[in-house]
Structures are given as structure tokens and as C-alpha cells.
Design a protein around this motif. Sequence first.
Motif, PDB file in Angstrom:
ATOM      1  N   ILE A  88       0.831  -1.208   0.000  1.00  9.84           N
ATOM      2  CA  ILE A  88       0.000   0.000   0.000  1.00  9.84           C
ATOM      3  C   ILE A  88       0.865   1.257   0.000  1.00  9.84           C
ATOM      4  O   ILE A  88       0.589   2.225  -0.720  1.00  9.84           O
ATOM      5  CB  ILE A  88      -0.949  -0.001   1.215  1.00  9.84           C
ATOM      6  N   CYS A  89       1.928   1.242   0.798  1.00  9.87           N
ATOM      7  CA  CYS A  89       2.815   2.412   0.878  1.00  9.87           C
ATOM      8  C   CYS A  89       3.478   2.680  -0.477  1.00  9.87           C
ATOM      9  O   CYS A  89       3.616   3.839  -0.883  1.00  9.87           O
ATOM     10  CB  CYS A  89       3.880   2.196   1.946  1.00  9.87           C
ATOM     11  N   GLN A  90       3.878   1.632  -1.176  1.00 10.99           N
ATOM     12  CA  GLN A  90       4.468   1.815  -2.505  1.00 10.99           C
ATOM     13  C   GLN A  90       3.493   2.508  -3.453  1.00 10.99           C
ATOM     14  O   GLN A  90       3.875   3.396  -4.227  1.00 10.99           O
ATOM     15  CB  GLN A  90       4.887   0.459  -3.083  1.00 10.99           C
ATOM     16  N   GLU A  91       2.234   2.109  -3.368  1.00 11.99           N
ATOM     17  CA  GLU A  91       1.197   2.723  -4.214  1.00 11.99           C
ATOM     18  C   GLU A  91       1.017   4.201  -3.861  1.00 11.99           C
ATOM     19  O   GLU A  91       0.857   5.048  -4.741  1.00 11.99           O
ATOM     20  CB  GLU A  91      -0.118   1.974  -4.048  1.00 11.99           C
ATOM     21  N   TYR A 107       5.761  -3.297  11.785  1.00 12.90           N
ATOM     22  CA  TYR A 107       4.826  -3.010  12.863  1.00 12.90           C
ATOM     23  C   TYR A 107       5.507  -3.280  14.196  1.00 12.90           C
ATOM     24  O   TYR A 107       6.284  -4.235  14.315  1.00 12.90           O
ATOM     25  CB  TYR A 107       3.594  -3.926  12.786  1.00 12.90           C
ATOM     26  N   THR A 108       5.232  -2.445  15.199  1.00 12.42           N
ATOM     27  CA  THR A 108       5.630  -2.834  16.549  1.00 12.42           C
ATOM     28  C   THR A 108       4.713  -3.988  16.963  1.00 12.42           C
ATOM     29  O   THR A 108       3.637  -4.171  16.399  1.00 12.42           O
ATOM     30  CB  THR A 108       5.486  -1.665  17.538  1.00 12.42           C
ATOM     31  N   PHE A 109       5.150  -4.767  17.944  1.00  7.49           N
ATOM     32  CA  PHE A 109       4.405  -5.974  18.319  1.00  7.49           C
ATOM     33  C   PHE A 109       2.966  -5.674  18.701  1.00  7.49           C
ATOM     34  O   PHE A 109       2.040  -6.421  18.358  1.00  7.49           O
ATOM     35  CB  PHE A 109       5.124  -6.672  19.487  1.00  7.49           C
ATOM     36  N   ASP A 110       2.756  -4.528  19.376  1.00  7.39           N
ATOM     37  CA  ASP A 110       1.401  -4.189  19.826  1.00  7.39           C
ATOM     38  C   ASP A 110       0.600  -3.416  18.773  1.00  7.39           C
ATOM     39  O   ASP A 110      -0.510  -2.958  19.034  1.00  7.39           O
ATOM     40  CB  ASP A 110       1.461  -3.383  21.130  1.00  7.39           C
ATOM     41  N   ASN A 111       1.193  -3.261  17.566  1.00 10.43           N
ATOM     42  CA  ASN A 111       0.529  -2.540  16.465  1.00 10.43           C
ATOM     43  C   ASN A 111       0.268  -1.074  16.781  1.00 10.43           C
ATOM     44  O   ASN A 111      -0.551  -0.425  16.136  1.00 10.43           O
ATOM     45  CB  ASN A 111      -0.799  -3.211  16.087  1.00 10.43           C
ATOM     46  N   ASN A 112       0.992  -0.548  17.766  1.00  7.79           N
ATOM     47  CA  ASN A 112       0.805   0.846  18.165  1.00  7.79           C
ATOM     48  C   ASN A 112       1.481   1.813  17.186  1.00  7.79           C
ATOM     49  O   ASN A 112       1.153   2.989  17.146  1.00  7.79           O
ATOM     50  CB  ASN A 112       1.371   1.060  19.576  1.00  7.79           C
ATOM     51  N   LYS A 113       2.432   1.276  16.407  1.00 12.74           N
ATOM     52  CA  LYS A 113       3.157   2.119  15.454  1.00 12.74           C
ATOM     53  C   LYS A 113       3.531   1.294  14.226  1.00 12.74           C
ATOM     54  O   LYS A 113       3.841   0.104  14.333  1.00 12.74           O
ATOM     55  CB  LYS A 113       4.423   2.687  16.098  1.00 12.74           C
ATOM     56  N   LEU A 114       3.496   1.950  13.066  1.00 15.82           N
ATOM     57  CA  LEU A 114       3.898   1.330  11.808  1.00 15.82           C
ATOM     58  C   LEU A 114       5.046   2.154  11.228  1.00 15.82           C
ATOM     59  O   LEU A 114       4.898   3.342  10.980  1.00 15.82           O
ATOM     60  CB  LEU A 114       2.718   1.282  10.835  1.00 15.82           C
ATOM     61  N   LEU A 115       6.194   1.503  11.043  1.00 20.37           N
ATOM     62  CA  LEU A 115       7.383   2.200  10.550  1.00 20.37           C
ATOM     63  C   LEU A 115       7.671   1.806   9.112  1.00 20.37           C
ATOM     64  O   LEU A 115       7.595   0.627   8.748  1.00 20.37           O
ATOM     65  CB  LEU A 115       8.603   1.867  11.411  1.00 20.37           C
ATOM     66  N   PHE A 116       8.021   2.814   8.313  1.00 19.33           N
ATOM     67  CA  PHE A 116       8.434   2.574   6.933  1.00 19.33           C
ATOM     68  C   PHE A 116       9.863   3.095   6.773  1.00 19.33           C
ATOM     69  O   PHE A 116      10.158   4.234   7.131  1.00 19.33           O
ATOM     70  CB  PHE A 116       7.516   3.289   5.945  1.00 19.33           C
ATOM     71  N   TYR A 117      10.749   2.240   6.253  1.00 19.56           N
ATOM     72  CA  TYR A 117      12.134   2.627   6.019  1.00 19.56           C
ATOM     73  C   TYR A 117      12.323   2.876   4.524  1.00 19.56           C
ATOM     74  O   TYR A 117      11.887   2.076   3.695  1.00 19.56           O
ATOM     75  CB  TYR A 117      13.083   1.511   6.485  1.00 19.56           C
ATOM     76  N   PHE A 118      12.989   3.981   4.194  1.00 22.65           N
ATOM     77  CA  PHE A 118      13.177   4.308   2.783  1.00 22.65           C
ATOM     78  C   PHE A 118      14.529   4.969   2.550  1.00 22.65           C
ATOM     79  O   PHE A 118      15.174   5.476   3.473  1.00 22.65           O
ATOM     80  CB  PHE A 118      12.053   5.228   2.291  1.00 22.65           C
ATOM     81  N   ILE A 141       2.154   6.576  12.360  1.00 24.15           N
ATOM     82  CA  ILE A 141       3.009   6.301  11.200  1.00 24.15           C
ATOM     83  C   ILE A 141       4.355   7.008  11.383  1.00 24.15           C
ATOM     84  O   ILE A 141       4.408   8.169  11.764  1.00 24.15           O
ATOM     85  CB  ILE A 141       2.360   6.787   9.887  1.00 24.15           C
ATOM     86  N   GLU A 142       5.424   6.279  11.109  1.00 25.07           N
ATOM     87  CA  GLU A 142       6.753   6.890  11.146  1.00 25.07           C
ATOM     88  C   GLU A 142       7.513   6.502   9.881  1.00 25.07           C
ATOM     89  O   GLU A 142       7.639   5.322   9.563  1.00 25.07           O
ATOM     90  CB  GLU A 142       7.540   6.424  12.379  1.00 25.07           C
ATOM     91  N   LEU A 143       7.987   7.512   9.145  1.00 24.24           N
ATOM     92  CA  LEU A 143       8.821   7.273   7.974  1.00 24.24           C
ATOM     93  C   LEU A 143      10.261   7.598   8.347  1.00 24.24           C
ATOM     94  O   LEU A 143      10.541   8.703   8.833  1.00 24.24           O
ATOM     95  CB  LEU A 143       8.374   8.130   6.785  1.00 24.24           C
ATOM     96  N   ARG A 144      11.138   6.648   8.141  1.00 25.78           N
ATOM     97  CA  ARG A 144      12.524   6.812   8.556  1.00 25.78           C
ATOM     98  C   ARG A 144      13.456   6.665   7.355  1.00 25.78           C
ATOM     99  O   ARG A 144      13.507   5.621   6.718  1.00 25.78           O
ATOM    100  CB  ARG A 144      12.862   5.777   9.630  1.00 25.78           C
ATOM    101  N   GLN A 145      14.187   7.751   7.057  1.00 22.23           N
ATOM    102  CA  GLN A 145      15.136   7.706   5.948  1.00 22.23           C
ATOM    103  C   GLN A 145      16.439   7.059   6.407  1.00 22.23           C
ATOM    104  O   GLN A 145      16.991   7.428   7.444  1.00 22.23           O
ATOM    105  CB  GLN A 145      15.409   9.116   5.416  1.00 22.23           C
TER     106      GLN A 145
END
Length: 292
Positions: A88-91, A107-118, A141-145
Motif C-alpha cells: 500500500i505504501c508503494q502505491e 509493525y511494533t508488536f502491539d501494532n501501536n506504530k507502523l514504521l516505513f524505512y526508505f 506512522i513513522e517514515l525513517r530515511q
Amino acid sequence: MIKIVGVRFRTAGKVYYFGPKNLDLKIGDRVIVETARGVEMGTVAVAPKEVPDDEVVQPLKTVQRIATEEDFKRAEKNKEKEKEAFKICQEKIKKHKLEMKLVDAEYTFDNNKLLFYFTADGRIDFRELVKDLASVFRTRIELRQIGVRDETKIMGGIGICGRPLCCSSYLTDFVPVSIKMAKEQNLSLNPTKISGVCGRLMCCLKNEQETYEYLNSQLPNIGDYVTTPEGIRGQVKAVSVLRQRVKVLIEQNDTKEERDYAVGDLKFKAKRKNIKVTKEELKELAKLEDNK
């Protein structure tokens, strides 16, 4: 002294300290802990032991529990959700026409945060992308370069030696490597020969650096004059670092002859080697030294 247990969250990832509480933990056990990112599942990498108080960052959080069957099922479910999130993020990246390459979703184990690395060549304004993703996933949502070396560590692969990449199999941190190391080890300065999958200098250059520094310190420099076992003074024309042998040019009676000696058989004044990298070499290979 304080009792700790070491936990890591990725293969070859950093080890973080937690309090073992009263749990019977051993290396390889899967555990649930609370980190700055939230609740996560990790693997015990360092068995419970006592360390000096100054080696621990306080306050020391404790292991919540040993992972249960339900925890394993949840972790597997998260992996499936991460695959979908990645797609979905790619789209969305394509929709917002952002020049960035998505590397991983987590995803963190508790689904409290979703991280995307790019990865990206420069800074990216992804504020609208974050809003779009938050409306879809309904979580933080956290995007991490990240840099190309971190990308390779996450993706993994096989090195030119035919073995799994050092960074993704056992290196917990990226060690500084330099062109000077390659030159001291008498390696070809051809970028294709000394760069890894990431396009930067190979991390393994550091593995043998201390050995080469010691072996080089035992050898004379090319051009130096040495005294042979026969008592003849000659000039060093070549050295073999690993074999610890020296080729010496001997001039006698208007004749020149190259002779091969073990370094221990020669007499000379040891000098500290000064490995220099020329401006041309530095300019051509500068990108390889980028540790990002």
C-alpha cells in the motif's frame, strides 16, 4: 552491580539491556519487552549476568514475559500485515510522485506504530504521505530515511566472497573503513574490487587491518637500504607482507642482482609506514568512504 539480560530485535541488530526480573532466561528465548517504540518481541542474545551500574542506561526496563504461543501467532500475523502495508505504501508513494525507494515496513508488536524505512538522494517532504497512510492504517506512522548501508543490512544478500553479507549476519554496528586501509592491504583500488553490495567500501577491510598494520611495521619501506646476512648493503625493491619476505637489489662489481630474503635475516632501522592516498585516488574513490 546490576543484573541484566541482552535482547536484540533483528538478526545482527544491536543488543539492548533489560532487567530479567525472576524469569529463567537463556540465549535464544523469545521475550516480550517494552521499548521506546512500544511493546516488542525480541530474542535473548546475552544470558542474564551482572554488570557494573555505569554500563546500564537508567531506568532499566524489565522483560515482561517469555513469549507464549499466542505471541508467536501475533508476530506471524504482523508479518503478513507488514507485507500488505509495504504494498500500500508503494502505491501511495507513486500517487504522491515522491522520489524515494521503500525498503521495509515494520509493525511494533502491539501494532501501536507502523514504521516505513526508505532511501532517497535528498530530503523528502512526506507530510502528505504520512497523513494519507495514517487515514488508511489508523495507527501512528513513522517514515525513517536510511542510508545505503542500512538498506543492505535490512535486505541482506551474498557478498563477492560467496558468504552472507557481514552486516546482515553478524555485524551489530558499521565500523569505519577507509581507502587507506585498502592501500595498506595492497588491494587494487578498482572500485568494483573493494566495494560491497551497498556500493561502499567493504566492511571486511577492517577485519584484517590490525594484522596488516603489525606485519607492515616489521617490514622496511620500498626504497630503503638494508644490510643482508652476507654483510652487503642493498636497496629494497619489493616486499611480500603476508610472506614477510623482501626483495633486495644488490650491486657488486658493476653487476646488479635481485635477491629474496626473509625479513628476519635483514638488518635495518624500522620506520613507521606512512600510507598516502593521492588526491586523484581520493577524488575517484571518495564516494566509497561514505558511511551512510
